[in-house]
Design a protein around this motif. Sequence first.
Motif, PDB file in Angstrom:
ATOM      1  N   SER A  55      33.424  39.108  48.349  1.00  0.00           N
ATOM      2  CA  SER A  55      33.194  40.183  47.386  1.00  0.00           C
ATOM      3  C   SER A  55      34.521  40.515  46.743  1.00  0.00           C
ATOM      4  O   SER A  55      35.567  40.489  47.388  1.00  0.00           O
ATOM      5  CB  SER A  55      32.631  41.422  48.088  1.00  0.00           C
ATOM      6  OG  SER A  55      32.398  42.442  47.145  1.00  0.00           O
ATOM      7  N   THR A  56      34.488  40.793  45.448  1.00  0.00           N
ATOM      8  CA  THR A  56      35.697  41.163  44.731  1.00  0.00           C
ATOM      9  C   THR A  56      35.700  42.655  44.496  1.00  0.00           C
ATOM     10  O   THR A  56      34.711  43.318  44.605  1.00  0.00           O
ATOM     11  CB  THR A  56      35.816  40.437  43.385  1.00  0.00           C
ATOM     12  OG1 THR A  56      34.668  40.731  42.599  1.00  0.00           O
ATOM     13  CG2 THR A  56      35.968  38.961  43.574  1.00  0.00           C
TER      14      THR A  56
ATOM     15  N   ASP B 182      41.115  41.234  43.466  1.00  0.00           N
ATOM     16  CA  ASP B 182      41.009  41.543  44.891  1.00  0.00           C
ATOM     17  C   ASP B 182      39.823  40.764  45.440  1.00  0.00           C
ATOM     18  O   ASP B 182      38.815  40.602  44.747  1.00  0.00           O
ATOM     19  CB  ASP B 182      40.733  43.037  45.112  1.00  0.00           C
ATOM     20  CG  ASP B 182      41.846  43.933  44.620  1.00  0.00           C
ATOM     21  OD1 ASP B 182      43.003  43.487  44.586  1.00  0.00           O
ATOM     22  OD2 ASP B 182      41.560  45.087  44.275  1.00  0.00           O
ATOM     23  N   VAL B 183      39.933  40.286  46.657  1.00  0.00           N
ATOM     24  CA  VAL B 183      38.798  39.595  47.276  1.00  0.00           C
ATOM     25  C   VAL B 183      38.829  39.816  48.778  1.00  0.00           C
ATOM     26  O   VAL B 183      39.892  39.912  49.384  1.00  0.00           O
ATOM     27  CB  VAL B 183      38.790  38.076  46.942  1.00  0.00           C
ATOM     28  CG1 VAL B 183      39.942  37.351  47.609  1.00  0.00           C
ATOM     29  CG2 VAL B 183      37.473  37.433  47.343  1.00  0.00           C
TER      30      VAL B 183
ATOM     31  N   GLN C 272      45.170  42.349  44.119  1.00  0.00           N
ATOM     32  CA  GLN C 272      45.544  41.943  42.771  1.00  0.00           C
ATOM     33  C   GLN C 272      47.068  42.007  42.612  1.00  0.00           C
ATOM     34  O   GLN C 272      47.707  42.959  43.058  1.00  0.00           O
ATOM     35  CB  GLN C 272      44.871  42.858  41.768  1.00  0.00           C
ATOM     36  CG  GLN C 272      44.933  42.363  40.358  1.00  0.00           C
ATOM     37  CD  GLN C 272      44.059  43.187  39.431  1.00  0.00           C
ATOM     38  OE1 GLN C 272      43.571  44.236  39.798  1.00  0.00           O
ATOM     39  NE2 GLN C 272      43.867  42.705  38.228  1.00  0.00           N
ATOM     40  N   SER C 273      47.638  40.961  42.025  1.00  0.00           N
ATOM     41  CA  SER C 273      49.088  40.891  41.814  1.00  0.00           C
ATOM     42  C   SER C 273      49.365  39.965  40.639  1.00  0.00           C
ATOM     43  O   SER C 273      48.438  39.497  39.979  1.00  0.00           O
ATOM     44  CB  SER C 273      49.780  40.367  43.074  1.00  0.00           C
ATOM     45  OG  SER C 273      49.430  39.006  43.277  1.00  0.00           O
TER      46      SER C 273
END
Length: 190
Positions: free
Chosen positions: A189-190, A129-130, A122-123
């Motif tokens: 998947s996250t 996120d993944v 994440q940014s």
Amino acid sequence: MRTPLRNPLFGSIDSAAIIQIQNDFVRGFFDTWVRGEENDFPDAQFNAHSAWVDRDSAAPVREWWLSEHPEDQTIRVMLETSVGNIEVALYPRRAPLSVAHFLSYVDGGHYDGAKFYRVTRQSDTMPFDVVQGGLSAEAMTVSQEDSNPVELFPPVPHETTDTTGILNETGTLAYARLKPGTANSEFFST
């Protein structure tokens, strides 16, 4: 909580001991499953607090729940990776088409040697996120006599959240796709 309700509900254990027991079990869990430390969890915690804590199985509760909610029965698949194993729970009654499709790849050995090839954090430019894996375009095809590549399996029909009741939340396995009905071997998947 004060007496007279405290003892009948919680017993006579000192509140400082309760907090220590909770801390020890939570710390042991996170040290084992987040930090990857070998700390004899949960045996060490049960042994340290045997005067107050008994082992008990949640199996009867799970069996009761599944008898009342058969849609929650799962099939477990272990993804073995070079950095550790990932256990996946599949819901065949909730998402029968997706589960059958995934198991076709698993049972046929088609995911053997597959890779996770996309990992994001994440940014400012990436909202989540993944972790994504599956087969590359070359591995997804087999040659026929005329040398034209074909898909191992046809794309899986789209099963919506409204149909399955499975939300695409952190830790949920989902198919990667461009538009509904185009998902094949790629999952994330996250």
